[in-house]
Scaffold this motif. Structure first.
Motif: not given
Ligand SMILES: NC(=O)N[C@@H](CC(=O)O)C(=O)O
Length: 430
Positions: A64, A66, A96, A181, A279-280, A307, A311, A325-326
């Motif tokens: 990610h 961002r 995302n 996912h 986390v997810n 992954d 954040h 999550f993350g």
């Protein structure tokens, strides 16, 4: 760009079956020579890799970055510098963002910023659905023409089987995978950690293994029906590994990835309400970890992907249930994975294969990554000391995301140099 000679290292290139003391010469951004005698005549900058491993640069299928939209969490510049420090020479950016990467204009924007600012190669994954809303298909054809490597609504599963079937039919026509996912939203709704004893003790809602297994089963059924390629993200459960193994033996075109954190950390890490361990999918149990390791060993799981989900400190500095999550994972990936090597659970060449040749196969040759060190291949190389110990200090991360549950942990295994297309993009101490 200088010519490089990497000297004295243990070269491990799973794609070509090499594991031994060899030198590599790099010229014009490509691997020019591999041997154990005199390199071709030339003016080289010499890197002494004595006691170190020299391998193809790692390829992260799941990052990610961002940008656009969440530049306070990460940018293409900072995320790719974090990648370089972690030994990654290619990252596949998840869509995302805001706006989401669901049309050619956003793909072109990211390519354009990456061209000017990225330290390593950036490939992109486009959305499955417009705005990731799960309602109608995104612009598959134009995003494919702009170079995406597949389609994903990562962060959520494609909500309806009907939309997923349609997505698979289009993706198959374009020769690209659906990258899913796996999380049944109705089962996971409100969940914060793995469903089980830890969730009960913490008084938090749980996310059961079945939330993942149910979607893995559905997606495999649809991949079988459509003949599409399906790549499953961050697999975390024993049940999912079993389903994938069975699907592969049935000839379904399915591949899967696992993260360093799901291979090395368990749900107990959440017991202190550390939001950096949120986390997810959630950190699960040792039984799941054992199955994931088995899956890597027997090929049920193809690749390792970070992954990397950065954040801000503010995002994570709140009640557990309110935190996003993350885990910021690019810079701790190798050290985490080498824990499994140092304790004898996985062989080093296998880990390298899962970070290089395997993701390259999933991405496919046309995107310019080979995941190997063949003469003529792009000079994407990592050099690391497998025995160097260091303490994780998120304050020193190149990533803007300092959200790691490993702060203060000792890891053994450190990247000392990363070379992308012949350019040294990271060198320890610089
Ligand atoms: N994996 C994560 O824990 N977080 C991801 C999104 C997601 O997959 O939930 C993120 O973008 O932050």
């Amino acid at each position: 760009m200088k010519n490089l000679l990497i000297h004295n290292g243990r070269l491990i290139d799973p794609a070509s079956g090499i594991d031994g003391q060899f030198d590599i010469a790099v010229a014009g951004g490509k691997i020019a020579w591999i041997g154990d005698n005199q390199p071709p005549a030339g003016d080289y900058e010499v890197i002494d890799a004595a006691g170190q491993v020299v391998a193809p640069g790692f390829i992260d299928l799941h990052t990610h970055l961002r940008q656009p939209g969440f530049e306070n969490k990460e940018t293409i510049a900072t995320g790719t510098r974090a990648a370089a420090r972690g030994g990654f020479t290619t990252v596949c950016a998840m869509p995302n963002t805001s706006p989401a990467v669901d049309n050619r204009t956003v793909v072109d924007y990211v390519n354009c910023v990456a061209f000017g600012e990225a330290a390593v190669r950036v490939l992109q994954i486009g959305c499955v659905s417009k705005g990731r809303k799960g309602e109608s298909l995104a612009e598959f054809g134009e995003m494919a023409a702009a170079g995406v490597i597949g389609f994903s609504d990562d962060g959520s599963s494609v909500p309806t089987s009907r939309l997923l079937k349609q997505a698979m039919e289009y993706a198959a026509g374009l020769g690209l995978p659906i990258i899913e996912h796996c999380e049944d939203a109705s089962l996971a709704d409100g969940g914060q950690v793995n469903e089980g004893i830890v969730a009960t003790r913490l008084g938090l809602a749980g996310i059961p293994n079945a939330a993942e297994d149910a979607i893995v089963a559905r997606d495999i059924a649809l991949a079988k029906l459509t003949g599409a390629r399906l790549h499953l993200c961050h697999i975390s459960t024993r049940g999912a590994v079993d389903l994938i193994r069975q699907a592969k033996s049935d000839g379904v075109k399915v591949t899967a990835e696992v993260t360093p954190h799901h291979l090395t950390l368990t749900e107990e890490l959440c017991l202190g309400y550390d939001t950096n361990a949120k986390v997810n999918p959630p950190l699960r149990t040792q039984t799941d970890i054992d199955a994931l390791i088995e899956g890597l060993l027997d090929g049920a799981i193809d690749a390792i992907a970070t992954d990397h989900a950065p954040h801000t400190a503010n995002d994570k500095c709140c009640e557990f249930a309110l935190a996003p999550f993350g885990i910021s994972g690019l810079e701790t990936a190798l050290g985490s994975l080498l824990r499994l090597v140092h304790c004898g659970k996985l062989p080093l060449p296998l880990i390298i294969e899962k970070l290089t040749a395997a993701p390259a196969r999933i991405i496919g040759k046309k995107h310019g990554v080979t995941g190997s060190l063949g003469v003529g291949d792009p000079a994407d190389i990592v050099i690391f000391d497998p025995d160097a110990e260091w303490t994780v200090d998120p304050g020193k991360f190149a990533s803007r995301g300092r959200n790691t549950p490993l702060a203060g942990e000792r890891l053994k295994g450190k990247v000392t140099a990363t070379i992308c297309r012949g350019n040294t993009v990271y060198r320890e101490g610089n």
